[in-house]
Design a protein around this motif. Sequence first.
Motif, PDB file in Angstrom:
ATOM      1  N   UNK A  95       0.647  -1.049  -0.132  1.00 26.06           N
ATOM      2  CA  UNK A  95      -0.161   0.086   0.129  1.00 26.06           C
ATOM      3  C   UNK A  95       0.735   1.148   0.027  1.00 26.06           C
ATOM      4  N   UNK A  96       2.111   1.238   0.883  1.00 24.34           N
ATOM      5  CA  UNK A  96       2.531   2.403   0.980  1.00 24.34           C
ATOM      6  C   UNK A  96       3.518   2.872  -0.648  1.00 24.34           C
ATOM      7  N   UNK A  97       3.960   1.706  -1.057  1.00 23.22           N
ATOM      8  CA  UNK A  97       4.909   1.730  -2.091  1.00 23.22           C
ATOM      9  C   UNK A  97       3.740   2.247  -3.363  1.00 23.22           C
ATOM     10  N   UNK A  98       2.509   1.539  -3.334  1.00 22.91           N
ATOM     11  CA  UNK A  98       1.474   2.258  -4.464  1.00 22.91           C
ATOM     12  C   UNK A  98       1.304   3.631  -4.147  1.00 22.91           C
ATOM     13  N   UNK A  99       1.080   3.915  -2.851  1.00 25.53           N
ATOM     14  CA  UNK A  99       0.655   5.483  -2.426  1.00 25.53           C
ATOM     15  C   UNK A  99       1.839   6.518  -2.894  1.00 25.53           C
TER      16      UNK A  99
END
Length: 201
Positions: A171-175
């Motif tokens: 999630x953090x990478x995509x965000x």
Amino acid sequence: MNRSGLLQYSLWPDTALLDAVQTGNEGAFEEVYKRYCYRLFTMAYRKLKSREVAEELVQDLFATLWTKRAEGHIQHLESYLFSALRYRIINYVKSQRVRDGYALYCRIAQSDATHNTEEQLAQQDLNTALKASLDRLPEKSREVFRLSRLEHHTVPEISGRLHLSEKAIEYHITKSLKLLRSYLQDFLLVTWPLIVWFTKI
């Protein structure tokens, strides 16, 4: 380990080997390695065309299997091993794309910067914008992005290091990628290699 012990383990089904490995049985772990090492290496080599990288990924997989043996999260040994290896292959390919894309970006940026003062100033603006964009990311997303895209750690490695679930890391990478693309949108014309690099990740 005597020969009779090895022969005994060779007759065990995967479920029994897995249970034994999870209790720290080195003989069972050795049998799992013997049973699956070549097949895993063959798959990795077929995908990556590099013996050295294929061996490294397989060794890392078995090292992780042993060090995290007590967690008991594996339900089906064969499926876990091949799925985990595919995950490692994907992460390796992604990290290669990042390095190749960044190298291309640097070459083009360096070449463009020699043309005239105006382009040199544009390059400085780009560097400033990139740094500012990274600084604007939320702290946790910035840390995950740094470990993933700049230091090339895998999602499981980051998960263990930051004590977050793998879903949270993804999630953090995509965000981060979404925010960086948004922040750098004004520089699209002068940073197209970087934008392409982010998009392909």
